[in-house]
Enzyme design. Structure first.
Site, PDB file in Angstrom:
ATOM      1  N   GLY A  13       2.379  85.915  93.955  1.00 19.80           N
ATOM      2  CA  GLY A  13       1.925  86.764  92.907  1.00 19.80           C
ATOM      3  C   GLY A  13       2.351  88.468  92.775  1.00 19.80           C
ATOM      4  N   SER A  15       4.810  90.001  91.342  1.00 23.92           N
ATOM      5  CA  SER A  15       5.610  90.362  90.155  1.00 23.92           C
ATOM      6  C   SER A  15       4.934  91.436  89.287  1.00 23.92           C
ATOM      7  CB  SER A  15       5.571  89.290  88.996  1.00 23.92           C
ATOM      8  OG  SER A  15       4.331  89.092  88.552  1.00 23.92           O
ATOM      9  N   ASP A  64       5.431  77.826  90.426  1.00 23.26           N
ATOM     10  CA  ASP A  64       4.071  77.830  89.657  1.00 23.26           C
ATOM     11  C   ASP A  64       2.885  77.366  90.813  1.00 23.26           C
ATOM     12  OD1 ASP A  64       1.870  77.414  88.234  1.00 23.26           O
ATOM     13  OD2 ASP A  64       2.496  75.730  86.895  1.00 23.26           O
ATOM     14  N   ASN A  91      -1.952  86.404  97.160  1.00 24.74           N
ATOM     15  CA  ASN A  91      -2.343  87.122  95.962  1.00 24.74           C
ATOM     16  C   ASN A  91      -2.421  86.427  94.572  1.00 24.74           C
ATOM     17  OD1 ASN A  91      -2.871  90.139  94.846  1.00 24.74           O
ATOM     18  ND2 ASN A  91      -0.927  89.528  93.826  1.00 24.74           N
ATOM     19  N   TYR A 156     -13.677  82.004  88.159  1.00 28.41           N
ATOM     20  CA  TYR A 156     -13.175  83.118  88.768  1.00 28.41           C
ATOM     21  C   TYR A 156     -14.085  83.337  90.174  1.00 28.41           C
ATOM     22  CZ  TYR A 156     -10.416  87.619  90.064  1.00 28.41           C
ATOM     23  OH  TYR A 156      -9.778  88.386  90.379  1.00 28.41           O
ATOM     24  N   LYS A 160     -13.072  82.759  94.245  1.00 27.79           N
ATOM     25  CA  LYS A 160     -12.692  84.088  95.193  1.00 27.79           C
ATOM     26  C   LYS A 160     -13.971  83.834  96.196  1.00 27.79           C
ATOM     27  CE  LYS A 160      -9.338  86.085  93.048  1.00 27.79           C
ATOM     28  NZ  LYS A 160      -7.971  86.203  93.843  1.00 27.79           N
ATOM     29  N   ILE A 189     -10.385  97.699  89.673  1.00 27.48           N
ATOM     30  CA  ILE A 189      -8.777  98.157  89.811  1.00 27.48           C
ATOM     31  C   ILE A 189      -7.978  98.442  88.786  1.00 27.48           C
ATOM     32  CG2 ILE A 189      -6.856  98.149  91.402  1.00 27.48           C
ATOM     33  CD1 ILE A 189      -9.337  98.410  93.255  1.00 27.48           C
TER      34      ILE A 189
END
Length: 248
Positions: A13, A15, A64, A91, A156, A160, A189
């Site tokens: 992750g 990018s 992916d 990440n 989510y 996590k 964040i």
């Protein structure tokens, strides 16, 4: 600084957002970095420039995270090409928010696949190599909602929270072979995900934070730098909150 000079790191992750800042911070500290994303990123040239300025290299590769077969093949390929990693940062993550009683099963499945299962698969491959070398640092990106939950984010939050339990268990498995496993749990964040929020909601969120502001991606990256470096050689099985005090 050269806290990671001579080390090789894999960051999924990479990018944008937190992943991009972690890759950039690692490069600025001398690490050679392999960054995984789904397609060529707009920040690739910037990371390559950062690498060049610090006498190291950045390699971007594509997979992916939600496709187990594609992910596994890609990580095995870069592991062989790199000769092994000293640092792994899981990440990659997505959101598919919605109230639980309305949530589609595919939204549950996709979030768990990218946020949790992908970390398991990458850790399985990379940690095996680290175990043989008796050295390595694994950093899994959790979230404050993995600790405290959040309405409208059952998928989510579950992913996590599961990542925290997974990391603590893995730390017990591999610690005797010199491999450390820790989590970072960011709070509110400033990223692409939060930039679309309405201003009144942002202000309301910031008012609940003891430090009275949103965090920055580079502040999360600094925590990752600590865990990746030899400054944290006696730290494992921990969850480090980067949340301005939200989790107090």
């Amino acid at each position: 600084m050269d806290l990671l000079k001579g080390k090789k790191a894999l960051v999924t992750g990479s990018s944008r957002g937190i992943g991009f800042e972690i890759a950039k911070t690692f490069l600025a500290n001398g690490a050679e970095v392999w960054g995984m994303c789904t397609h060529e990123s707009k920040n690739k040239a910037l990371l390559e420039q950062t690498a060049s300025e610090n006498g190291t290299a950045f390699h971007e590769f594509y997979a992916d995270a939600g496709n187990a077969d594609v992910l596994t093949a890609a990580v095995k390929e870069v592991l062989a090409a790199s000769g092994g990693f000293d640092v792994l940062v899981n990440n990659a993550g997505i959101t598919r928010d919605g109230l639980s009683f309305r949530m589609k099963k595919e939204d549950w499945d996709s979030v768990l696949a990218v946020n949790l299962t992908s970390a398991f698969l990458v850790c399985q491959i990379v940690s095996n190599d680290m175990i043989h070398k008796k050295s390595g640092s694994i950093i899994n990106m959790s979230s404050i909602v993995g600790l405290h939950g959040n309405g409208g984010q059952v998928n989510y939050s579950a992913s996590k929270g599961g990542l925290i339990a997974f990391s603590k268990s893995l730390a017990k498995e591999v610690g005797g072979r010199g491999v450390r496993v820790n989590c970072i749990a960011p709070g509110f964040i400033e990223t692409d995900m939060t930039s679309v929020l309405k201003e009144e909601y942002r202000k309301a969120m910031e008012a609940t934070i003891p430090l009275k502001r949103a965090g920055k991606a580079e502040e999360v990256a600094n925590a990752a730098l600590f865990l990746a470096s030899d400054l944290s050689v006696y730290v494992t099985g921990q969850v480090i909150g980067v949340d301005g005090g939200m989790g107090c």
